[in-house]
Design a protein around this motif. Structure first.
Motif, PDB file in Angstrom:
ATOM      1  N   MET A  90      -4.450   4.532   3.050  1.00 49.05           N
ATOM      2  CA  MET A  90      -3.170   3.877   3.319  1.00 49.05           C
ATOM      3  C   MET A  90      -2.953   2.686   2.386  1.00 49.05           C
ATOM      4  O   MET A  90      -1.847   2.471   1.874  1.00 49.05           O
ATOM      5  N   ASP A  91      -3.997   1.906   2.124  1.00 43.62           N
ATOM      6  CA  ASP A  91      -3.890   0.772   1.210  1.00 43.62           C
ATOM      7  C   ASP A  91      -3.583   1.238  -0.215  1.00 43.62           C
ATOM      8  O   ASP A  91      -2.768   0.624  -0.917  1.00 43.62           O
ATOM      9  N   LEU A  92      -4.235   2.325  -0.635  1.00 41.30           N
ATOM     10  CA  LEU A  92      -3.979   2.865  -1.974  1.00 41.30           C
ATOM     11  C   LEU A  92      -2.543   3.357  -2.109  1.00 41.30           C
ATOM     12  O   LEU A  92      -1.897   3.136  -3.141  1.00 41.30           O
ATOM     13  N   GLU A  93      -2.027   4.020  -1.075  1.00 42.04           N
ATOM     14  CA  GLU A  93      -0.649   4.493  -1.114  1.00 42.04           C
ATOM     15  C   GLU A  93       0.324   3.320  -1.203  1.00 42.04           C
ATOM     16  O   GLU A  93       1.319   3.376  -1.920  1.00 42.04           O
ATOM     17  N   LYS A  94       0.012   2.239  -0.494  1.00 41.30           N
ATOM     18  CA  LYS A  94       0.859   1.042  -0.554  1.00 41.30           C
ATOM     19  C   LYS A  94       0.830   0.428  -1.957  1.00 41.30           C
ATOM     20  O   LYS A  94       1.873   0.048  -2.505  1.00 41.30           O
ATOM     21  N   GLU A  95      -0.349   0.368  -2.567  1.00 40.86           N
ATOM     22  CA  GLU A  95      -0.473  -0.174  -3.917  1.00 40.86           C
ATOM     23  C   GLU A  95       0.258   0.701  -4.933  1.00 40.86           C
ATOM     24  O   GLU A  95       0.887   0.189  -5.868  1.00 40.86           O
ATOM     25  N   ILE A  96       0.173   2.024  -4.755  1.00 39.79           N
ATOM     26  CA  ILE A  96       0.871   2.949  -5.655  1.00 39.79           C
ATOM     27  C   ILE A  96       2.376   2.740  -5.564  1.00 39.79           C
ATOM     28  O   ILE A  96       3.069   2.662  -6.583  1.00 39.79           O
ATOM     29  N   ARG A  97       2.898   2.630  -4.333  1.00 42.86           N
ATOM     30  CA  ARG A  97       4.336   2.403  -4.163  1.00 42.86           C
ATOM     31  C   ARG A  97       4.774   1.083  -4.811  1.00 42.86           C
ATOM     32  O   ARG A  97       5.817   1.011  -5.451  1.00 42.86           O
TER      33      ARG A  97
END
Length: 111
Positions: A90-97
């Protein structure tokens, strides 16, 4: 209207590189007028810094997702690790966005 060289990356982004030559409008020694025009364009086969970061985050997210599916398939003995892995995803997806938003804002500002 001072002239600068430009670097164009494989992803389509670009950046200013070295100063090429001064225009006739600026008479002070060592000063530029502030307007930048392209002198020459150098084409890079690599991607820009933001695109490289985004790709790295995608690879890391994919590895975490593979690890999580393997743990689920093998059994539920690593519940704490699964929860931690889900949080990392979830943290990685937030950083990608956030990185994609930053890249889009940069492209809109220059368009």
């Amino acid at each position: 209207m001072c002239f600068y060289n430009q670097k164009r990356f494989a992803c389509g982004d670009w950046s200013w590189t070295s100063f090429a030559h001064r225009c006739n409008y600026e008479y002070r020694t060592g000063e530029t007028c502030g307007m930048r025009l392209v002198n020459t364009t150098e084409f890079e086969t690599a991607q820009c810094r933001l695109c490289e970061k985004i790709e790295t985050k995608y690879r890391r997210r994919s590895a975490e997702m593979d690890r999580l599916t393997r743990w689920k398939r093998e059994g539920g003995t690593l519940v704490a690790s699964m929860d931690k892995s889900q949080k990392i995803i979830m943290d990685l997806e937030k950083e990608i966005r956030q990185l994609q938003r930053e890249r889009d804002e940069k492209r809109k500002a220059l368009a």
